[in-house]
Design a protein around this motif. Structure first.
Motif, PDB file in Angstrom:
ATOM      1  N   ILE A  80       0.816  -1.216   0.000  1.00  0.00           N
ATOM      2  CA  ILE A  80       0.000   0.000   0.000  1.00  0.00           C
ATOM      3  C   ILE A  80       0.854   1.274   0.000  1.00  0.00           C
ATOM      4  N   ILE A  81       1.726   1.422   0.979  1.00  0.00           N
ATOM      5  CA  ILE A  81       2.494   2.664   1.111  1.00  0.00           C
ATOM      6  C   ILE A  81       3.573   2.766   0.027  1.00  0.00           C
ATOM      7  N   LEU A  82       4.416   1.762  -0.096  1.00  0.00           N
ATOM      8  CA  LEU A  82       5.402   1.795  -1.184  1.00  0.00           C
ATOM      9  C   LEU A  82       4.702   1.744  -2.534  1.00  0.00           C
ATOM     10  N   GLY A  83       3.531   1.131  -2.543  1.00  0.00           N
ATOM     11  CA  GLY A  83       2.735   1.045  -3.759  1.00  0.00           C
ATOM     12  C   GLY A  83       2.308   2.398  -4.301  1.00  0.00           C
ATOM     13  N   ILE A  84       2.281   3.403  -3.447  1.00  0.00           N
ATOM     14  CA  ILE A  84       1.961   4.757  -3.910  1.00  0.00           C
ATOM     15  C   ILE A  84       2.975   5.188  -4.971  1.00  0.00           C
ATOM     16  N   TRP A  85       4.235   4.837  -4.759  1.00  0.00           N
ATOM     17  CA  TRP A  85       5.292   5.248  -5.677  1.00  0.00           C
ATOM     18  C   TRP A  85       5.615   4.197  -6.740  1.00  0.00           C
ATOM     19  N   TYR A  86       5.488   2.920  -6.379  1.00  0.00           N
ATOM     20  CA  TYR A  86       5.917   1.855  -7.286  1.00  0.00           C
ATOM     21  C   TYR A  86       4.774   1.074  -7.929  1.00  0.00           C
ATOM     22  N   GLY A  87       3.558   1.348  -7.518  1.00  0.00           N
ATOM     23  CA  GLY A  87       2.407   0.610  -8.022  1.00  0.00           C
ATOM     24  C   GLY A  87       1.835  -0.280  -6.934  1.00  0.00           C
ATOM     25  N   PHE A  88       0.501  -0.260  -6.803  1.00  0.00           N
ATOM     26  CA  PHE A  88      -0.172  -1.035  -5.760  1.00  0.00           C
ATOM     27  C   PHE A  88       0.253  -2.500  -5.831  1.00  0.00           C
ATOM     28  N   GLY A  89       0.587  -3.055  -4.686  1.00  0.00           N
ATOM     29  CA  GLY A  89       1.020  -4.445  -4.623  1.00  0.00           C
ATOM     30  C   GLY A  89       2.521  -4.610  -4.760  1.00  0.00           C
ATOM     31  N   TYR A  90       3.255  -3.486  -4.698  1.00  0.00           N
ATOM     32  CA  TYR A  90       4.710  -3.554  -4.859  1.00  0.00           C
ATOM     33  C   TYR A  90       5.342  -4.414  -3.778  1.00  0.00           C
ATOM     34  N   CYS A  91       6.283  -5.254  -4.191  1.00  0.00           N
ATOM     35  CA  CYS A  91       7.021  -6.105  -3.258  1.00  0.00           C
ATOM     36  C   CYS A  91       8.503  -6.044  -3.613  1.00  0.00           C
ATOM     37  N   PRO A  92       9.345  -5.618  -2.669  1.00  0.00           N
ATOM     38  CA  PRO A  92      10.777  -5.563  -2.951  1.00  0.00           C
ATOM     39  C   PRO A  92      11.358  -6.930  -3.325  1.00  0.00           C
ATOM     40  N   CYS A  93      10.874  -7.990  -2.685  1.00  0.00           N
ATOM     41  CA  CYS A  93      11.389  -9.337  -3.021  1.00  0.00           C
ATOM     42  C   CYS A  93      11.113  -9.670  -4.483  1.00  0.00           C
ATOM     43  N   THR A  94       9.914  -9.372  -4.939  1.00  0.00           N
ATOM     44  CA  THR A  94       9.576  -9.614  -6.341  1.00  0.00           C
ATOM     45  C   THR A  94      10.445  -8.746  -7.237  1.00  0.00           C
ATOM     46  N   HIS A  95      10.591  -7.486  -6.898  1.00  0.00           N
ATOM     47  CA  HIS A  95      11.406  -6.573  -7.696  1.00  0.00           C
ATOM     48  C   HIS A  95      12.834  -7.096  -7.834  1.00  0.00           C
ATOM     49  N   TRP A  96      13.452  -7.462  -6.720  1.00  0.00           N
ATOM     50  CA  TRP A  96      14.833  -7.951  -6.758  1.00  0.00           C
ATOM     51  C   TRP A  96      14.935  -9.276  -7.512  1.00  0.00           C
ATOM     52  N   LEU A 111      19.413 -13.371 -15.987  1.00  0.00           N
ATOM     53  CA  LEU A 111      19.476 -14.758 -16.451  1.00  0.00           C
ATOM     54  C   LEU A 111      18.819 -14.950 -17.817  1.00  0.00           C
ATOM     55  N   GLY A 112      18.264 -13.868 -18.362  1.00  0.00           N
ATOM     56  CA  GLY A 112      17.700 -13.937 -19.706  1.00  0.00           C
ATOM     57  C   GLY A 112      16.192 -14.041 -19.779  1.00  0.00           C
ATOM     58  N   TYR A 113      15.516 -14.030 -18.641  1.00  0.00           N
ATOM     59  CA  TYR A 113      14.055 -14.064 -18.640  1.00  0.00           C
ATOM     60  C   TYR A 113      13.539 -12.653 -18.883  1.00  0.00           C
ATOM     61  N   SER A 114      12.516 -12.536 -19.724  1.00  0.00           N
ATOM     62  CA  SER A 114      12.065 -11.188 -20.043  1.00  0.00           C
ATOM     63  C   SER A 114      10.572 -10.961 -19.816  1.00  0.00           C
ATOM     64  N   ASP A 115       9.768 -11.957 -19.840  1.00  0.00           N
ATOM     65  CA  ASP A 115       8.319 -11.764 -19.761  1.00  0.00           C
ATOM     66  C   ASP A 115       7.788 -12.238 -18.416  1.00  0.00           C
ATOM     67  N   MET A 116       8.153 -11.512 -17.340  1.00  0.00           N
ATOM     68  CA  MET A 116       7.727 -11.901 -16.003  1.00  0.00           C
ATOM     69  C   MET A 116       6.388 -11.236 -15.680  1.00  0.00           C
ATOM     70  N   PRO A 117       5.497 -11.967 -14.996  1.00  0.00           N
ATOM     71  CA  PRO A 117       4.212 -11.367 -14.622  1.00  0.00           C
ATOM     72  C   PRO A 117       4.402 -10.321 -13.528  1.00  0.00           C
ATOM     73  N   ASN A 118       3.413  -9.488 -13.320  1.00  0.00           N
ATOM     74  CA  ASN A 118       3.465  -8.493 -12.238  1.00  0.00           C
ATOM     75  C   ASN A 118       3.409  -9.150 -10.869  1.00  0.00           C
ATOM     76  N   SER A 119       2.741 -10.273 -10.775  1.00  0.00           N
ATOM     77  CA  SER A 119       2.499 -10.944  -9.507  1.00  0.00           C
ATOM     78  C   SER A 119       3.447 -12.124  -9.299  1.00  0.00           C
ATOM     79  N   TYR A 120       4.106 -12.135  -8.132  1.00  0.00           N
ATOM     80  CA  TYR A 120       4.953 -13.273  -7.787  1.00  0.00           C
ATOM     81  C   TYR A 120       4.104 -14.521  -7.575  1.00  0.00           C
ATOM     82  N   ILE A 121       2.930 -14.353  -7.010  1.00  0.00           N
ATOM     83  CA  ILE A 121       2.044 -15.501  -6.772  1.00  0.00           C
ATOM     84  C   ILE A 121       1.660 -16.151  -8.100  1.00  0.00           C
ATOM     85  N   LYS A 122       1.345 -15.340  -9.093  1.00  0.00           N
ATOM     86  CA  LYS A 122       1.036 -15.887 -10.422  1.00  0.00           C
ATOM     87  C   LYS A 122       2.244 -16.643 -10.965  1.00  0.00           C
ATOM     88  N   PHE A 123       3.415 -16.058 -10.860  1.00  0.00           N
ATOM     89  CA  PHE A 123       4.644 -16.720 -11.289  1.00  0.00           C
ATOM     90  C   PHE A 123       4.806 -18.058 -10.580  1.00  0.00           C
TER      91      PHE A 123
END
Length: 124
Positions: free
Chosen positions: A46-62, A70-82
């Motif tokens: 919620i709070i970091l999501g104000i700047w990075y987009g709702f649902g932002y997760c640093p773990c997912t970002h990193w 590693l050459g992957y390019s089409d990652m989903p927005n959601s880690y859970i979906k991944f």
């Protein structure tokens, strides 16, 4: 080699964190830590999501930065979906995954608040 290690590390760490968020309230010894990780997750979404987009997760970002190296390019927005797509080898609908992620997260948060604040206070 380092990126491969980090890919596995994030896969394991992030998955364990998600499971802890969902079920850490069950054991009395982990309840306070569970409430802390759930609160940190809500803050990020919620709070970091104000700047990075709702649902932002640093773990997912990193993790996505590592996978890009590693050459992957089409990652989903959601880690859970991944995670679901990788484990079950199906292409889940992103909206449905996000909806259920929110429902389960909110449920775990409410239960954690209850066992930590309401139930915990009444037993003292």
């Amino acid at each position: 080699m380092m990126y491969q290690f980090l890919d596995i590390f994030f896969f394991v760490f992030h998955t364990c964190l998600i499971l802890f968020n969902l079920f850490g309230w069950i054991w009395k010894a982990t309840r306070k830590w569970n409430l802390l990780t759930l609160s940190a997750t809500a803050f990020s979404w919620i709070i970091l999501g104000i700047w990075y987009g709702f649902g932002y997760c640093p773990c997912t970002h990193w993790h996505w930065l590592v996978r890009r190296e590693l050459g992957y390019s089409d990652m989903p927005n959601s880690y859970i979906k991944f995670l679901l797509d990788e484990l079950v080898r199906l292409n889940f609908d992103a909206f449905t995954v996000d909806l259920w992620t929110g429902i389960l997260f909110f449920s775990a948060f409410v239960v954690s608040l209850y066992v930590n604040l309401v139930r915990g206070r009444s037993r003292n």
